[in-house]
Design an enzyme around this catalytic site. Sequence first.
Site, mmCIF file in Angstrom:
data_model
loop_
_atom_site.group_PDB
_atom_site.id
_atom_site.type_symbol
_atom_site.label_atom_id
_atom_site.label_comp_id
_atom_site.label_asym_id
_atom_site.label_seq_id
_atom_site.Cartn_x
_atom_site.Cartn_y
_atom_site.Cartn_z
ATOM 1 C CG LEU A 351 6.348 -22.965 31.174
ATOM 2 C CD1 LEU A 351 5.006 -22.767 31.858
ATOM 3 C CD2 LEU A 351 6.264 -22.958 29.827
ATOM 4 N N GLY A 352 10.113 -20.646 32.722
ATOM 5 C CA GLY A 352 10.769 -19.559 33.233
ATOM 6 C C GLY A 352 11.089 -19.352 34.761
ATOM 7 N N GLY A 354 11.275 -16.854 37.714
ATOM 8 C CA GLY A 354 11.027 -15.223 38.122
ATOM 9 C C GLY A 354 11.691 -15.133 39.397
ATOM 10 N N GLY A 355 11.312 -13.745 39.971
ATOM 11 C CA GLY A 355 11.634 -13.349 41.567
ATOM 12 C C GLY A 355 11.298 -14.421 42.530
ATOM 13 C CG PHE A 356 7.560 -14.152 43.528
ATOM 14 C CD1 PHE A 356 7.934 -13.909 44.857
ATOM 15 C CD2 PHE A 356 6.856 -13.354 42.843
ATOM 16 C CE1 PHE A 356 7.554 -12.489 45.090
ATOM 17 C CE2 PHE A 356 6.544 -12.292 43.109
ATOM 18 C CZ PHE A 356 6.708 -11.691 44.377
ATOM 19 N N GLY A 357 10.096 -17.795 42.050
ATOM 20 C CA GLY A 357 10.558 -19.076 41.987
ATOM 21 C C GLY A 357 10.548 -19.430 40.431
ATOM 22 C CB SER A 358 11.471 -22.519 38.844
ATOM 23 O OG SER A 358 12.819 -22.050 39.171
ATOM 24 C CB VAL A 359 6.856 -20.864 35.864
ATOM 25 C CG1 VAL A 359 5.315 -21.063 35.514
ATOM 26 C CG2 VAL A 359 6.962 -19.555 36.929
ATOM 27 C CG ASP A 470 6.057 -7.767 41.380
ATOM 28 O OD1 ASP A 470 6.643 -6.744 40.786
ATOM 29 O OD2 ASP A 470 7.079 -9.051 41.252
#
Length: 670
Positions: A351-352, A354-359, A470
């Site tokens: 899905l995307g 981000g800064g914390f990891g992949s979703v 955040d």
Amino acid sequence: MFLKNMFFYLIIKLSATASAQDADFTYNGFAAAKLRLDGIAEITPNGLLRLTDTRLQDKGHAFHPPPVSFRNSTSGKALSFSTSFIFAIVPRYPDLFGHGLAFVLAHSVDLSYALPSQYMGLFNANNSNSSNQIVAIEFDTNMNPEFGDIDNNHVGIDVSSPRSVNSSHAAYFTNDNGAGFKNLSLVSGKPIQAWIEYSHMDGLLNVTLAPIDIPKPVVPCLSSNVNLSSLISDYMYVGFSSSVGTFKTSHYILGWSFKLNGRAQALDFSRLPSLPHTPSKSSIESWKIGLPIILAILLLLIIIIGTIFLVKRKIKFREVFEDWELEYGPQRFSYKDLFLATKGFTDQQLLGAGGFGSVYKGVLPKTDIQVAVKQVSHESRQGMREFIAEIVSIGRLSHRNLVRLLGYCRRKGELLLVYEFMPNGSLDKFLFNQPQFMLSWEQRFQIIKGVASALYYLHEGWEQVVVHRDIKASNILLDDQMNGRLGDFGLARLYDHGTDPQTTHVVGTLGYLAPELTKISKPTTSTDVFAFGGFLLEVACGRRPIEIRASEEDVVLVDKVLECWKAGTILEARDPNLGNEYILEEMEMVLKLGLLCSHPNCSFRPTMWLVVRILERDAPLPGMSEDFWSAEISAMGEGGFDNIGMSDSSLLTMSACSPSTMESLPLTSG
Ligand SMILES: *[C@@H]1O[C@H](CO)[C@@H](O)[C@H](O)[C@H]1NC(C)=O
Ligand SMILES: *[C@@H]1O[C@H](CO)[C@@H](O)[C@H](O)[C@H]1NC(C)=O
Ligand SMILES: *[C@@H]1O[C@H](CO)[C@@H](O)[C@H](O)[C@H]1NC(C)=O
Ligand SMILES: *[C@@H]1O[C@H](CO)[C@@H](O)[C@H](O)[C@H]1NC(C)=O
Ligand SMILES: *[C@@H]1O[C@H](CO)[C@@H](O)[C@H](O)[C@H]1NC(C)=O
Ligand SMILES: *[C@@H]1O[C@H](CO)[C@@H](O)[C@H](O)[C@H]1NC(C)=O
Ligand SMILES: *[C@@H]1O[C@H](CO)[C@@H](O)[C@H](O)[C@H]1NC(C)=O
């Protein structure tokens, strides 16, 4: 006239004698032989006469081309003859075989009327109604009760009929007196020598058989009275016939000699062609021993491979599980389920990132619930216990504007967080970079109010204060009703717990970071409010807090809005895409509130409690004077907080920006 007749008589007689003298031939292999072949018979390249191959329901014939004069023209009786040949019957499968072959004396070589299978390629169902005269010595490998066959391995004499006039079990005698009887299998696939002899003196037709390594036995296998004189024409063709039925069988003749009125020449074994290689009995025997061993090895291999597979699978789905997690059982997902849900974390499900990891998008296997699985890589175990405790307690948070955390899973080096799936994705996609679908002001205001109430709930509505850390448009997700839902809360904590204390790591996103965070790296509810201010301006202005623009003043969004406000045209800062489709009071309120929340001095920022009340119009928006702002803009610079009379040490504690100070802010109306 008489002379003429006499002349012809002499010619016939002479030619008959000539034929009789000619009828003495030997084929040690058939490579150079010019036999008359029909059906499927053929000569193989190495000189074998192959009457049948592996075709089914077919027949093959081979005859010595010129007919042989079989009758003594003086006495009118049949002449004696002798023949010897070596044959082999090779079945495809040891226990399933065809019909055998026959040595044939035939008046005509036209055997087109004949049938394969049990008819040997010589006869048909109208057995006694053929104009052809046939005497055949059959080597029959089938037992046909309709023809009175004695067994499926016999030698028989056929006279114009498949029903033998006499027959005998295929065998040979090793002693001269008829003792030493040995059975002989015709379908052994091995070469067998046969001798057929007829003597007109006693009218006996003898058939003798033996394996090729045995000299001709004295006692024949079959010795039968045959009145050949009454059975033959003057001229007879000599040759072989064979047929196959349902089972693939090859019939070969390796060599053949024939002589009228005398003993046929012995065959020269050294010149005979060899049979095609077939699995010998011994190799079948060795298979019988070898097969179980091979099967055992195979079984062992399967077990080993299976074990490796299972172990690999176990490693693949291995999780980290510690005792203290027992109490979080219900919140814990198995990695296997998540792996299956996300189809193995494939790119199609992404899905995307981000800064914390992949979703990844997923559907839980048992319940069919749609989820979003966030894969956070995390090497350190340090602080994990506290973090999980927090995650789980956050999972118990319930607010309609929060993305629910359904649970987690832990593996070596990674943490997987399972969230409710939000079908409309994140808010930023609807705001920035010419979105495909633009949100109306009504929707935006609804989202703003929703996020504000969620953040208020985190800060004050729960037993513990939860700092989100955040807040930004890309962390606001939209559900199917286009309600804003705050996601990713608490994740930033992971970095506090896990990272190397040597490196200072301020978590959050540039443009949303409160200035005091550069001095103290401890986030507070007030730093959340600062980020929320940035978010308000993003939504109202339709651009990111920091954007590289042509004019330098426009880079920082809050500066631009502030400029507009100072110029008394704050509405100029609004998202131009909205046109006039907005509510003036609400827009103005949101822009001003955005500025207020973005105040560089944390103590001047409102609490979320006040923000919610202002948005609901339960409280008035505090007025702001220009001086109040100008003093604080400079405060953003180096050592700015000193300028407003606050010591660094006071900022290190949360109390400096405690929400209670808000009400007593020196705000002037404006
Ligand atoms: C044919 O028969 C006659 C009389 O029985 C005999 O003398 C002669 O040798 C025979 N010829 C052959 C080739 O057997
Ligand atoms: C046998 O003979 C009959 C009558 O002559 C004929 O109709 C039939 O076709 C023959 N069958 C075969 C197999 O030749
Ligand atoms: C044999 O066949 C012929 C025709 O081919 C027929 O005229 C005759 O009657 C048949 N004989 C027998 C005994 O079936
Ligand atoms: C030969 O085969 C026949 C029939 O299959 C059987 O009865 C007989 O015992 C066998 N004789 C020998 C010596 O194997
Ligand atoms: C045929 O076999 C019988 C009995 O063994 C023997 O007396 C006779 O001489 C044989 N005939 C030929 C032509 O070999
Ligand atoms: C049939 O064959 C057997 C075995 O060779 C023999 O003993 C017998 O005499 C034969 N029958 C006739 C009618 O020739
Ligand atoms: C054999 O057949 C011929 C011709 O058909 C006949 O003349 C003779 O008598 C027969 N011999 C025996 C022993 O039956």
